[in-house]
Design a protein around this motif. Structure first.
Motif, mmCIF file in Angstrom:
data_model
loop_
_atom_site.group_PDB
_atom_site.id
_atom_site.type_symbol
_atom_site.label_atom_id
_atom_site.label_comp_id
_atom_site.label_asym_id
_atom_site.label_seq_id
_atom_site.Cartn_x
_atom_site.Cartn_y
_atom_site.Cartn_z
ATOM 1 N N THR A 1 0.800 -1.222 0.000
ATOM 2 C CA THR A 1 0.000 0.000 0.000
ATOM 3 C C THR A 1 0.834 1.273 0.000
ATOM 4 N N SER A 2 2.125 1.175 0.273
ATOM 5 C CA SER A 2 2.985 2.362 0.220
ATOM 6 C C SER A 2 3.634 2.528 -1.152
ATOM 7 N N GLY A 3 3.364 1.593 -2.078
ATOM 8 C CA GLY A 3 3.867 1.724 -3.443
ATOM 9 C C GLY A 3 5.124 0.944 -3.750
ATOM 10 N N ASN A 4 5.707 0.263 -2.766
ATOM 11 C CA ASN A 4 6.833 -0.619 -3.070
ATOM 12 C C ASN A 4 6.351 -1.697 -4.029
ATOM 13 N N LEU A 5 7.147 -1.981 -5.062
ATOM 14 C CA LEU A 5 6.608 -2.752 -6.183
ATOM 15 C C LEU A 5 7.563 -3.844 -6.634
ATOM 16 N N VAL A 6 6.964 -4.960 -7.039
ATOM 17 C CA VAL A 6 7.707 -6.102 -7.566
ATOM 18 C C VAL A 6 7.222 -6.379 -8.987
ATOM 19 N N PHE A 7 8.166 -6.559 -9.912
ATOM 20 C CA PHE A 7 7.830 -6.959 -11.273
ATOM 21 C C PHE A 7 7.964 -8.472 -11.393
ATOM 22 N N ARG A 8 7.278 -9.037 -12.366
ATOM 23 C CA ARG A 8 7.341 -10.496 -12.558
ATOM 24 C C ARG A 8 8.175 -10.836 -13.772
ATOM 25 N N LYS A 9 9.332 -11.415 -13.518
ATOM 26 C CA LYS A 9 10.199 -11.967 -14.547
ATOM 27 C C LYS A 9 10.435 -10.983 -15.699
ATOM 28 N N THR A 10 10.235 -11.438 -16.957
ATOM 29 C CA THR A 10 10.570 -10.568 -18.085
ATOM 30 C C THR A 10 9.624 -9.377 -18.217
ATOM 31 N N ALA A 11 8.516 -9.375 -17.482
ATOM 32 C CA ALA A 11 7.618 -8.225 -17.514
ATOM 33 C C ALA A 11 8.249 -6.999 -16.845
ATOM 34 N N ASN B 1 11.153 -5.715 -17.824
ATOM 35 C CA ASN B 1 11.711 -5.067 -19.014
ATOM 36 C C ASN B 1 11.991 -3.576 -18.821
ATOM 37 N N PHE B 2 11.247 -2.697 -19.517
ATOM 38 C CA PHE B 2 11.504 -1.256 -19.452
ATOM 39 C C PHE B 2 10.770 -0.570 -18.295
ATOM 40 N N ASN B 3 9.969 -1.304 -17.558
ATOM 41 C CA ASN B 3 9.138 -0.669 -16.545
ATOM 42 C C ASN B 3 9.947 0.039 -15.462
ATOM 43 N N GLN B 4 11.035 -0.577 -15.066
ATOM 44 C CA GLN B 4 11.810 0.013 -13.962
ATOM 45 C C GLN B 4 12.441 1.356 -14.345
ATOM 46 N N PRO C 1 11.287 1.076 -5.310
ATOM 47 C CA PRO C 1 10.844 1.627 -4.028
ATOM 48 C C PRO C 1 9.613 2.515 -4.185
ATOM 49 N N GLY C 2 8.781 2.514 -3.181
ATOM 50 C CA GLY C 2 7.528 3.241 -3.222
ATOM 51 C C GLY C 2 7.669 4.740 -3.379
ATOM 52 N N ILE C 3 8.842 5.293 -3.096
ATOM 53 C CA ILE C 3 9.036 6.732 -3.234
ATOM 54 C C ILE C 3 8.847 7.190 -4.675
ATOM 55 N N TYR C 4 9.020 6.265 -5.635
ATOM 56 C CA TYR C 4 8.872 6.610 -7.048
ATOM 57 C C TYR C 4 7.418 6.539 -7.519
ATOM 58 N N VAL C 5 6.563 5.879 -6.775
ATOM 59 C CA VAL C 5 5.188 5.632 -7.223
ATOM 60 C C VAL C 5 4.241 6.599 -6.527
ATOM 61 N N ARG C 6 3.579 7.447 -7.303
ATOM 62 C CA ARG C 6 2.662 8.432 -6.728
ATOM 63 C C ARG C 6 1.238 7.882 -6.594
ATOM 64 N N ARG C 7 0.787 7.146 -7.634
ATOM 65 C CA ARG C 7 -0.566 6.617 -7.632
ATOM 66 C C ARG C 7 -0.566 5.187 -8.160
ATOM 67 N N MET C 8 -1.558 4.388 -7.732
ATOM 68 C CA MET C 8 -1.649 2.993 -8.160
ATOM 69 C C MET C 8 -3.103 2.602 -8.403
ATOM 70 N N ILE C 9 -3.261 1.592 -9.240
ATOM 71 C CA ILE C 9 -4.551 0.927 -9.396
ATOM 72 C C ILE C 9 -4.308 -0.577 -9.462
ATOM 73 N N VAL C 10 -5.332 -1.335 -9.137
ATOM 74 C CA VAL C 10 -5.308 -2.785 -9.379
ATOM 75 C C VAL C 10 -6.007 -3.006 -10.709
#
Length: 238
Positions: A162-172, A174-177, A207-216
């Motif tokens: 909920t604080s925006g810390n984020l995990v990517f899945r495998k090759t997904a 890619n450029f997201n980071q 890290p969540g400091i980079y993420v301002r807003r999120m949706i599921v």
């Protein structure tokens, strides 16, 4: 600060405007922020400059924004199999800044790190180097590439807390980071949100400091760019 929004439209509210620059994560149809792209299409903003490895395929991913003529310029590595991208580029309807794939990733990473430019050998002696400053290091030519800063980053993740810390899945990943850090504001769509403490700190990619807003954005339908099959074997065939 509550970062979780009910919808993509709500998460992008107040962030979109004509002529803006957007960094979009993804590679083809892998790891693309589908819900956020749909919301941008619905918002009808135009004159967009989009930095992304490519523009998806016809009618999917960023290809939707090409179909509606909302993108004025792409900063990309290749046209790929997107026929509408190719058509608009060749007809002069779309401005395209081709950028080697590794250079594009580094330009976004540099922009996010506050680095205005860097020198690279990639592209020396090619059309990529035209109009760019050349500097000699240890007897070899390098060209200056500018870091990319965007008004907005849109990315796709796997899990977040909920604080925006984020995990990517495998090759997904890619450029997201690198795209996430290059924008003044980053909006992420993820498949699952867990409470703070629900992610192993050593497994967090962004890290969540980079993420301002999120949706599921879940559930998602897995789209396949190229479906390759072979004829069904006949019963009893060796």
């Amino acid at each position: 600060m509550d970062k979780l929004y009910d919808s993509a439209a709500a998460a992008l509210d107040g962030l979109l405007f004509d002529g803006m620059t957007i960094c979009a994560g993804g590679f083809g149809l892998c790891g693309i922020p589908e819900r956020l792209i749909d919301a941008i299409q619905a918002a009808d903003v135009t004159g967009l400059t989009v930095a992304s490895n490519n523009a998806g395929i016809d009618g999917e991913g960023l290809g939707k924004l090409l179909r509606t003529r909302q993108i004025a310029k792409m900063i990309s590595s290749y046209v790929g199999e997107n026929k509408e991208f190719e058509r608009q580029y060749l007809s002069g309807e779309l401005e395209v800044e081709f950028c080697p794939q590794g250079t594009l990733a580094e330009r976004c990473r540099a922009g996010g790190a506050g680095i205005p430019g860097f020198y690279t050998k990639t592209g020396v002696g090619t059309l990529v180097a035209e109009g760019k400053e050349v500097k000699v290091f240890d007897g070899e030519d390098y060209i200056l590439e500018r870091g990319i800063r965007a008004d907005l980053s849109i990315i796709k993740g796997w899990k977040a807390d909920t604080s925006g810390n984020l995990v990517f899945r495998k090759t997904a990943r890619n450029f997201n980071q690198p795209m996430a850090t290059a924008g003044k504001i980053c909006v992420a769509e993820v498949e699952e949100v867990v409470p703070v403490g629900g992610l192993d700190p050593d497994h967090i990619h962004l890290p969540g400091i980079y993420v301002r807003r999120m949706i599921v954005g879940a559930p998602y339908d897995k789209k396949i760019e190229f479906r390759t099959t072979r004829p069904r074997a006949e019963a009893g065939a060796a």
